[in-house]
Design a protein around this motif. Sequence first.
Motif, PDB file in Angstrom:
ATOM      1  N   GLN A 121       0.849  -1.198   0.000  1.00  0.00           N
ATOM      2  CA  GLN A 121       0.000   0.000   0.000  1.00  0.00           C
ATOM      3  C   GLN A 121       0.881   1.242   0.000  1.00  0.00           C
ATOM      4  O   GLN A 121       1.724   1.425   0.874  1.00  0.00           O
ATOM      5  CB  GLN A 121      -0.916   0.007   1.229  1.00  0.00           C
ATOM      6  N   GLY A 122       0.679   2.069  -1.010  1.00  0.00           N
ATOM      7  CA  GLY A 122       1.415   3.321  -1.078  1.00  0.00           C
ATOM      8  C   GLY A 122       2.864   3.160  -1.481  1.00  0.00           C
ATOM      9  O   GLY A 122       3.674   4.062  -1.188  1.00  0.00           O
ATOM     10  N   ALA A 123       3.233   2.026  -2.118  1.00  0.00           N
ATOM     11  CA  ALA A 123       4.623   1.825  -2.533  1.00  0.00           C
ATOM     12  C   ALA A 123       4.647   0.919  -3.760  1.00  0.00           C
ATOM     13  O   ALA A 123       3.646   0.280  -4.107  1.00  0.00           O
ATOM     14  CB  ALA A 123       5.438   1.206  -1.401  1.00  0.00           C
ATOM     15  N   ASP A 124       5.787   0.911  -4.438  1.00  0.00           N
ATOM     16  CA  ASP A 124       5.960   0.075  -5.628  1.00  0.00           C
ATOM     17  C   ASP A 124       6.255  -1.355  -5.170  1.00  0.00           C
ATOM     18  O   ASP A 124       7.357  -1.651  -4.686  1.00  0.00           O
ATOM     19  CB  ASP A 124       7.103   0.613  -6.477  1.00  0.00           C
ATOM     20  N   ALA A 125       5.288  -2.243  -5.319  1.00  0.00           N
ATOM     21  CA  ALA A 125       5.421  -3.613  -4.815  1.00  0.00           C
ATOM     22  C   ALA A 125       6.552  -4.360  -5.517  1.00  0.00           C
ATOM     23  O   ALA A 125       7.305  -5.106  -4.880  1.00  0.00           O
ATOM     24  CB  ALA A 125       4.099  -4.372  -4.986  1.00  0.00           C
ATOM     25  N   ASP A 126       6.700  -4.149  -6.839  1.00  0.00           N
ATOM     26  CA  ASP A 126       7.744  -4.866  -7.579  1.00  0.00           C
ATOM     27  C   ASP A 126       9.137  -4.407  -7.168  1.00  0.00           C
ATOM     28  O   ASP A 126      10.072  -5.217  -7.051  1.00  0.00           O
ATOM     29  CB  ASP A 126       7.556  -4.673  -9.079  1.00  0.00           C
ATOM     30  N   ALA A 127       9.296  -3.113  -6.920  1.00  0.00           N
ATOM     31  CA  ALA A 127      10.605  -2.601  -6.492  1.00  0.00           C
ATOM     32  C   ALA A 127      10.956  -3.122  -5.105  1.00  0.00           C
ATOM     33  O   ALA A 127      12.103  -3.512  -4.836  1.00  0.00           O
ATOM     34  CB  ALA A 127      10.592  -1.066  -6.494  1.00  0.00           C
ATOM     35  N   LEU A 128       9.961  -3.160  -4.210  1.00  0.00           N
ATOM     36  CA  LEU A 128      10.203  -3.691  -2.873  1.00  0.00           C
ATOM     37  C   LEU A 128      10.525  -5.190  -2.930  1.00  0.00           C
ATOM     38  O   LEU A 128      11.334  -5.695  -2.152  1.00  0.00           O
ATOM     39  CB  LEU A 128       8.980  -3.465  -1.984  1.00  0.00           C
ATOM     40  N   LEU A 129       9.888  -5.886  -3.887  1.00  0.00           N
ATOM     41  CA  LEU A 129      10.143  -7.327  -4.016  1.00  0.00           C
ATOM     42  C   LEU A 129      11.603  -7.590  -4.372  1.00  0.00           C
ATOM     43  O   LEU A 129      12.230  -8.523  -3.839  1.00  0.00           O
ATOM     44  CB  LEU A 129       9.214  -7.935  -5.074  1.00  0.00           C
ATOM     45  N   ALA A 130      12.178  -6.781  -5.271  1.00  0.00           N
ATOM     46  CA  ALA A 130      13.576  -6.959  -5.651  1.00  0.00           C
ATOM     47  C   ALA A 130      14.498  -6.753  -4.448  1.00  0.00           C
ATOM     48  O   ALA A 130      15.483  -7.486  -4.260  1.00  0.00           O
ATOM     49  CB  ALA A 130      13.942  -5.989  -6.779  1.00  0.00           C
ATOM     50  N   VAL A 131      14.179  -5.760  -3.595  1.00  0.00           N
ATOM     51  CA  VAL A 131      14.997  -5.518  -2.398  1.00  0.00           C
ATOM     52  C   VAL A 131      14.825  -6.665  -1.409  1.00  0.00           C
ATOM     53  O   VAL A 131      15.788  -7.118  -0.778  1.00  0.00           O
ATOM     54  CB  VAL A 131      14.597  -4.175  -1.751  1.00  0.00           C
ATOM     55  N   ALA A 132      13.579  -7.145  -1.269  1.00  0.00           N
ATOM     56  CA  ALA A 132      13.313  -8.253  -0.350  1.00  0.00           C
ATOM     57  C   ALA A 132      14.075  -9.509  -0.769  1.00  0.00           C
ATOM     58  O   ALA A 132      14.608 -10.240   0.073  1.00  0.00           O
ATOM     59  CB  ALA A 132      11.816  -8.529  -0.298  1.00  0.00           C
ATOM     60  N   ARG A 133      14.149  -9.749  -2.062  1.00  0.00           N
ATOM     61  CA  ARG A 133      14.888 -10.927  -2.544  1.00  0.00           C
ATOM     62  C   ARG A 133      16.373 -10.819  -2.196  1.00  0.00           C
ATOM     63  O   ARG A 133      17.010 -11.821  -1.868  1.00  0.00           O
ATOM     64  CB  ARG A 133      14.717 -11.066  -4.058  1.00  0.00           C
ATOM     65  N   SER A 134      16.940  -9.608  -2.272  1.00  0.00           N
ATOM     66  CA  SER A 134      18.364  -9.456  -1.976  1.00  0.00           C
ATOM     67  C   SER A 134      18.664  -9.710  -0.510  1.00  0.00           C
ATOM     68  O   SER A 134      19.747 -10.186  -0.165  1.00  0.00           O
ATOM     69  CB  SER A 134      18.826  -8.048  -2.376  1.00  0.00           C
ATOM     70  N   LEU A 135      17.700  -9.414   0.380  1.00  0.00           N
ATOM     71  CA  LEU A 135      17.891  -9.737   1.795  1.00  0.00           C
ATOM     72  C   LEU A 135      17.618 -11.222   2.050  1.00  0.00           C
ATOM     73  O   LEU A 135      18.325 -11.866   2.835  1.00  0.00           O
ATOM     74  CB  LEU A 135      16.973  -8.882   2.663  1.00  0.00           C
ATOM     75  N   ALA A 136      16.623 -11.773   1.379  1.00  0.00           N
ATOM     76  CA  ALA A 136      16.288 -13.195   1.558  1.00  0.00           C
ATOM     77  C   ALA A 136      17.449 -14.094   1.166  1.00  0.00           C
ATOM     78  O   ALA A 136      17.621 -15.185   1.726  1.00  0.00           O
ATOM     79  CB  ALA A 136      15.048 -13.544   0.732  1.00  0.00           C
ATOM     80  N   ALA A 137      18.272 -13.630   0.210  1.00  0.00           N
ATOM     81  CA  ALA A 137      19.402 -14.451  -0.237  1.00  0.00           C
ATOM     82  C   ALA A 137      20.421 -14.665   0.870  1.00  0.00           C
ATOM     83  O   ALA A 137      21.255 -15.575   0.773  1.00  0.00           O
ATOM     84  CB  ALA A 137      20.066 -13.801  -1.446  1.00  0.00           C
ATOM     85  N   LEU A 138      20.373 -13.850   1.948  1.00  0.00           N
ATOM     86  CA  LEU A 138      21.327 -13.983   3.046  1.00  0.00           C
ATOM     87  C   LEU A 138      20.834 -14.923   4.142  1.00  0.00           C
ATOM     88  O   LEU A 138      21.548 -15.163   5.111  1.00  0.00           O
ATOM     89  CB  LEU A 138      21.606 -12.597   3.663  1.00  0.00           C
ATOM     90  N   SER A 139      19.619 -15.438   4.020  1.00  0.00           N
ATOM     91  CA  SER A 139      19.051 -16.320   5.040  1.00  0.00           C
ATOM     92  C   SER A 139      18.930 -17.736   4.501  1.00  0.00           C
ATOM     93  O   SER A 139      18.704 -17.943   3.303  1.00  0.00           O
ATOM     94  CB  SER A 139      17.661 -15.810   5.452  1.00  0.00           C
TER      95      SER A 139
END
Length: 734
Positions: free
Chosen positions: A471-489
């Motif tokens: 809500q109120g943000a670019d979901a696809d752009a946030l998804l790319a950032v989330a994937r980069s953090l998920a790669a560390l777990s």
Amino acid sequence: MSASPPGLHAADASAQALAPFTTWPDGPGGVALSQFQVAGMHCAACSGLIEAALLKLPGVAGASVNPASARLALRWRPAQLALADVLAALQSIGYRASPDVAAPARELRRREKRQALWRLFVAGFLMMQVMMMATPAYVAEAGELSADLAQLLRWGSWVMTLPVMAFAAGPFFSGAWRQLRAGRLGMDVPVALGIAVTFVASTGALFDPQGPLGHEVYFDSLTMFVALLLLARWFELGARHRAAEALEAVAGALPTVAERLLDDGGSERVPPEALCVGDRIRVAAGEAFAADGAVLAGQGFVNEALLTGESAPVAKAVGDAVVAGSINLDGPLVVAVQRVGADTTAQGIVRLMQQAQSQRPLASGVLDRVAAGFTAVVLLLALGAGLAWWWIEPSRAVAVAVAVLIVTCPCALTLAAPAAWLTASGALARRGLLLADLSALERLCQVDTVVFDKTGTLSEDRLLLRRHWAQGADADALLAVARSLAALSRHPHAQALADGAPAGAWHDVREVAGRGVEARDATGQLWRLGAPGWVSTAPDPAARLAFGCGDCVLWLDLAEAPRVDAAEAVQALKAQGRRVRLLSGDQPAAVSNMAARLEIAHWQAGATPETKLAAVRDWQGRGERVLMVGDGINDAPVLAAADVRIAMGQGAMLARGAADALLVSNRLTAVPQALALARKTRRVLRQNLAWAALYNLACVPLALAGLLPPLAAGIGMAASSLLVVLNAQRLARG
């Protein structure tokens, strides 16, 4: 440092020498389980002779020989008995054995096949010559064939029969001698006796036509009988060799050298045995993987047909699992080694196939005992018939006795079960379902309820991102950032979200047990990925995972995806009239969703291993026969309680080998196919046994009445054995 005792070095050297064909179920120093390929076997009775001889040796705890595959499984203590003594003991009773390592076993089969072909050629070629010399006596009118010419043709037939007796028929005489010396009556005894009596009687009639043996000779019947029986055994030998070659194809798939990457950027070529868990190896296009592992770098297609039966290449990318023995088709791949040596998928398959092919099915043992008793009755029957006809018509006494011996040979009876069971197990292996226990085929016929685990069985063993929103943000752009953090777990949810994405430039990365992972970006802001209630104070109930910083939140819905053929497998089982149940320890929402997608009416969620076990026992108490299909990771108790157990092809089950069968292809449609093939196998087995019984019931009275000459008896007996083997081969088509 003190030196190790000499005996310890000797034990280590012995274990190393035995390693290619030996496992140690009780650990090093305990009882060893070694696999051998045996040459010289001609019938099921040979199994009992070999087992009895080996059990007399000190240090032998058990021996099992499968007559269909000619494979010996020996449980013994190498500290008490040398390998040379084992091979010498087999040699002393007329058999040759080779440790089941590809090269010597292959050479042993080559020699056995070549010798069998020569025997068949000699018998077949000379049979035609003898038949040619016997034909004038059958077709000539009275007075057309002079006595001198007729006698000359008989002498020619006798000369042509000598190589058949001395060479081609050798296996029957040697087999009969071994059985008699061991105090057993196998099927070689009546065969050898029939051949010998026919030859002696015909020779007596040739030398003294006016003597007590009469003037009729049966050299044509004798040579045809030997040739037809050798032809039937040739087909049986081919089936055994094909089974052994299938095993060696998997065992020999591993490469002889692997390229291990070094920390300094270089590489070295090492044997697969030198690899350790955690090593990195590079596999070039066209090379086979030397160990099980996961792709670290690169992408391409891999041929796993040798292991799973699937001919289509499988796409592999970063994070995907690869198995030893599969072939990299294009582009170099860097792989992190996860399992080596005996723990690899390929070696696990080899062990399961060896175990199944070394087993001697219960039905086979029963048939051996039936055949032994049957042989004793046949010998008495033939003796009685010969004596009776000696008083009725002495010139026909020998022919009647020989016909009884030949027609009642229990070849088809003893080949019925091994031929059917071995062919069926090979057909299932080509579908990626490897039997560890051949008796499971019989138990599969009785199954009326199929119970599936969910996670890793009906579903893929990883989650997939179904949808994402913000809500109120670019979901696809946030998804790319989330994937980069998920790669560390390393958490499964994070790995499913990362999906091979590269790790970002995060700082102060910290895993929080039961919550998720958090880290700071380049500006110092704290971001969290994990449980929605941990990431946001106002979690979205539709989300399974969340990623955010303050009020900026990305909601993620991860879901299990059923295997591509799960629905097809369930529908096929229902079409067969079987109950399908879903038994899972997951949450009710996830289980009900999977059950609805696959149209499974009976399901249970939140089941612990104890409640799963209780549920299966309850169903069994109601008279249901249960087949359990699970991933084998936490299903050990319920798998052990089920009537038949199938484990999915994860590595954990390969190490344990607790299931009746292993589904290495992970194709669930193999389950209904196995149930259908099991019933077809039972049908074929019953057909084989019925044919053997009806053949004897029809032909024995004819032979006793003197209406069945030895030639016809020989054709019938050999044809019945050939029919049993060919009928079993129908199972190869599934």
